[in-house]
Design a protein around this motif. Structure first.
Motif, PDB file in Angstrom:
ATOM      1  N   GLN A 466       0.813  -1.212   0.000  1.00 57.48           N
ATOM      2  CA  GLN A 466       0.000   0.000   0.000  1.00 57.48           C
ATOM      3  C   GLN A 466       0.848   1.264   0.000  1.00 57.48           C
ATOM      4  O   GLN A 466       0.340   2.353   0.247  1.00 57.48           O
ATOM      5  CB  GLN A 466      -0.908   0.014   1.247  1.00 57.48           C
ATOM      6  CG  GLN A 466      -1.813  -1.195   1.368  1.00 57.48           C
ATOM      7  CD  GLN A 466      -2.753  -1.326   0.185  1.00 57.48           C
ATOM      8  OE1 GLN A 466      -3.323  -0.335  -0.283  1.00 57.48           O
ATOM      9  NE2 GLN A 466      -2.914  -2.552  -0.319  1.00 57.48           N
ATOM     10  N   SER A 467       2.132   1.119  -0.262  1.00 54.28           N
ATOM     11  CA  SER A 467       3.019   2.290  -0.261  1.00 54.28           C
ATOM     12  C   SER A 467       3.813   2.315  -1.547  1.00 54.28           C
ATOM     13  O   SER A 467       4.062   1.276  -2.180  1.00 54.28           O
ATOM     14  CB  SER A 467       3.971   2.236   0.946  1.00 54.28           C
ATOM     15  OG  SER A 467       4.824   1.111   0.846  1.00 54.28           O
ATOM     16  N   TRP A 468       4.209   3.526  -1.945  1.00 47.45           N
ATOM     17  CA  TRP A 468       5.006   3.684  -3.164  1.00 47.45           C
ATOM     18  C   TRP A 468       5.986   4.829  -2.963  1.00 47.45           C
ATOM     19  O   TRP A 468       5.781   5.932  -3.434  1.00 47.45           O
ATOM     20  CB  TRP A 468       4.114   3.956  -4.363  1.00 47.45           C
ATOM     21  CG  TRP A 468       4.873   3.866  -5.666  1.00 47.45           C
ATOM     22  CD1 TRP A 468       5.511   4.875  -6.327  1.00 47.45           C
ATOM     23  CD2 TRP A 468       5.078   2.692  -6.446  1.00 47.45           C
ATOM     24  NE1 TRP A 468       6.105   4.411  -7.464  1.00 47.45           N
ATOM     25  CE2 TRP A 468       5.853   3.062  -7.567  1.00 47.45           C
ATOM     26  CE3 TRP A 468       4.692   1.356  -6.302  1.00 47.45           C
ATOM     27  CZ2 TRP A 468       6.244   2.149  -8.534  1.00 47.45           C
ATOM     28  CZ3 TRP A 468       5.077   0.462  -7.272  1.00 47.45           C
ATOM     29  CH2 TRP A 468       5.842   0.858  -8.380  1.00 47.45           C
ATOM     30  N   VAL A 470       9.458   7.053  -3.400  1.00 51.39           N
ATOM     31  CA  VAL A 470      10.394   7.364  -4.479  1.00 51.39           C
ATOM     32  C   VAL A 470      11.769   7.531  -3.856  1.00 51.39           C
ATOM     33  O   VAL A 470      11.975   8.386  -2.996  1.00 51.39           O
ATOM     34  CB  VAL A 470       9.987   8.645  -5.233  1.00 51.39           C
ATOM     35  CG1 VAL A 470      11.029   8.995  -6.292  1.00 51.39           C
ATOM     36  CG2 VAL A 470       8.619   8.459  -5.876  1.00 51.39           C
ATOM     37  N   THR A 485      12.258  -4.021  -2.608  1.00 47.78           N
ATOM     38  CA  THR A 485      11.315  -3.595  -3.635  1.00 47.78           C
ATOM     39  C   THR A 485      11.699  -2.242  -4.191  1.00 47.78           C
ATOM     40  O   THR A 485      11.659  -2.013  -5.408  1.00 47.78           O
ATOM     41  CB  THR A 485       9.896  -3.534  -3.042  1.00 47.78           C
ATOM     42  OG1 THR A 485       9.598  -4.800  -2.447  1.00 47.78           O
ATOM     43  CG2 THR A 485       8.872  -3.238  -4.126  1.00 47.78           C
ATOM     44  N   PHE A 486      12.087  -1.321  -3.303  1.00 42.02           N
ATOM     45  CA  PHE A 486      12.528   0.007  -3.717  1.00 42.02           C
ATOM     46  C   PHE A 486      13.965   0.195  -3.237  1.00 42.02           C
ATOM     47  O   PHE A 486      14.184   0.482  -2.068  1.00 42.02           O
ATOM     48  CB  PHE A 486      11.618   1.089  -3.119  1.00 42.02           C
ATOM     49  CG  PHE A 486      10.195   0.969  -3.557  1.00 42.02           C
ATOM     50  CD1 PHE A 486       9.277   0.315  -2.761  1.00 42.02           C
ATOM     51  CD2 PHE A 486       9.782   1.481  -4.767  1.00 42.02           C
ATOM     52  CE1 PHE A 486       7.958   0.183  -3.158  1.00 42.02           C
ATOM     53  CE2 PHE A 486       8.476   1.357  -5.182  1.00 42.02           C
ATOM     54  CZ  PHE A 486       7.547   0.697  -4.370  1.00 42.02           C
TER      55      PHE A 486
END
Length: 504
Positions: A466-468, A470, A485-486
């Motif tokens: 539920q998070s994105w 940058v 993932t990031f």
């Protein structure tokens, strides 16, 4: 034109060397099976012999001779003698390192390229190199292969070669206890030459050193933005910026400029040279700003009183905390008998610099490189960022799988953000330091992922997927690409932020 170089090879193989696939025996005996095979084939053609004729002369199947000529099998010494006799030549002649002709050299180079990592990585099928392919075709294939290989080396030279070089240099520093007597001697000689009699080294004393070495100082407003100083060796000039950052010591750029001159540095040939020169330059700079005799006297007195303090060292010689920390690691083990570790960590948790000879287990990658790795959230180098009081030193004990370590840490600012500078020692050596009575204590289970590299289950359950976030641009050239993932993002911090800002 063939662009693959070959080293000279021994001219006599081992007598008991077994026949086997090309590469196995080659690696053991140093024989170039490809060149040997081409020399056999060239000699056979010159004599007008067929493959069957040569095979019959040495009592072997034609397929075995074909394998030898194609460089896929290396003959025993006894077989090689029979082949040489059948071809009316010598073993030494067949084992010469040079190809028998330019065409053969081209074929050998293409064969070797097909057996290398580029063809394998690209999944390219291998083809038979024979007389039917024109020279131009083979040269084009070889040129493309060499260019791909060059690009791979160039790409690897930025993160991987740099990290390998850093790991090797850190190992060398550890082996010397980070103490360089030859640089200490150079610093003492220069201090003596300008009449320094003790105490802090003033800006005027540094300017006198530059003049003693034949350099004049020139302050300019248009210094290239990527440089701290520029030295005109021909005219004996050192160009420095007219404006200095408030956090930067104005003496350091001058010292670093002529330190390279004193060390006899030439233009670095690779990244390892660059790193080594930087270490020597920084060491000599610190050795001048904190002369060994005066610094050791102060530290020895502080050890006897069980009150060693990096803040006191910083203030006594009017240097930055980081410079004082560096200088302490130079003298701690070699001159005071105290094993030590040092860390400079960005506020993101990325290790920028590190040194240890006290068996602390720094995080590292598969190359053994520490710089660019992320330090445990429980270590002093990270917890200090959460301390409201930025004016007092932060002391902490940390229990780790490698033992308990005591550390002292400070926050320093730079244009890239805040950094922590930490110095630590094993628990058995903490009795020499001020701050050993601290009640601050943490537990680190790293490299166990459950320690801090994986977000707590409760937070993950609420926010995973539920998070994105940058990610920011990496802050260090040496930074490894973190997994996740990031890349470069700490999921715990992201989830905590979302939790704090979520609507009721």
């Amino acid at each position: 034109m063939v662009t693959v170089d070959r080293p000279a090879r021994p001219t006599t193989p081992s007598a008991d060397l077994p026949a086997g696939p090309a590469g196995t025996a080659d690696a053991e005996a140093g024989i170039d099976a490809l060149t040997l095979g081409r020399r056999v084939r060239d000699r056979r053609h010159r004599l007008g012999l067929t493959l069957d004729t040569l095979a019959a002369a040495v009592d072997r199947a034609p397929s075995q001779i074909s394998m030898i000529e194609n460089g896929k099998r290396e003959p025993r010494l006894s077989m090689l003698r029979l082949i040489a006799a059948a071809l009316d030549t010598t073993v030494d002649e067949l084992l010469r390192a040079d190809a028998p002709s330019p065409r053969a050299a081209l074929e050998i180079a293409v064969e070797r390229a097909q057996r290398g990592p580029v063809f394998t990585a690209l999944g390219l099928p291998r083809f038979r190199v024979g007389p039917g392919q024109p020279d131009d075709t083979l040269q084009t294939i070889l040129t493309l292969h060499n260019e791909i290989e060059r690009l791979h080396r160039e790409r690897a030279a930025t993160p991987e070669e740099a990290r390998r070089a850093n790991a090797q240099l850190r190992a060398e520093m550890r082996a010397r206890d980070n103490y360089f007597p030859e640089l200490e001697a150079q610093a003492l000689e220069l201090l003596t030459a300008v009449g320094h009699s003790g105490g802090p080294v003033s800006h005027q004393v540094v300017a006198d050193m530059a003049a003693h070495l034949g350099f004049s100082l020139h302050y300019v407003g248009d210094l290239p933005h990527s440089t701290r100083s520029v030295t005109d060796k021909r005219n004996g000039r050192i160009y420095l910026p007219t404006e200095q950052a408030a956090s930067r010591d104005s003496r350091s750029p001058i010292l670093q400029a002529f330190a390279s001159h004193l060390c006899g540095h030439s233009e670095p040939g690779n990244y390892a040279d660059f790193l080594r020169q930087r270490v020597e330059t920084n060491y000599l700079t610190a050795a001048i700003l904190l002369p060994e005799t005066d610094t050791l006297r102060m530290l020895s007195d502080a050890k006897a009183a069980r009150r060693i303090s990096l803040e006191d060292l910083r203030d006594a010689f009017s240097v930055s905390y980081e410079t004082a920390a560096h200088r302490f690691t130079n003298l701690a083990t070699a001159r005071l008998g105290i094993p030590v570790h040092f860390m400079k960590v960005h506020e993101s948790g990325t290790i920028i610099k590190a040194y240890e000879n006290d068996d602390v287990q720094f995080p590292s990658d598969a190359l053994g490189a520490v710089e660019g790795s992320t330090v445990c959230r429980s270590w002093t180098a990270r917890t200090v960022f959460d301390v409201p009081d930025r004016f007092s030193p932060w002391y902490q004990y940390t229990d780790t799988p490698a033992g308990t370590f005591w550390c002292t840490s400070r926050i320093e600012k730079a244009k890239e953000g805040d950094y922590s500078v930490s110095v630590g020692v094993p628990f058995t050596h903490v009795n020499w330091f001020r701050g050993r009575e601290t009640a601050n204590r943490a537990v680190s289970r790293c490299p166990d992922e459950s320690c801090c590299r994986r977000a707590p289950d409760e937070l993950s359950g609420r926010w995973e997927g539920q998070s994105w976030p940058v990610a920011r641009t990496p802050t260090s050239l040496l930074a490894a690409l973190p997994t996740g993932t990031f890349p470069g993002v700490d999921p715990t911090e992201v989830y905590q932020f979302l939790e704090a800002h979520a609507p009721d």
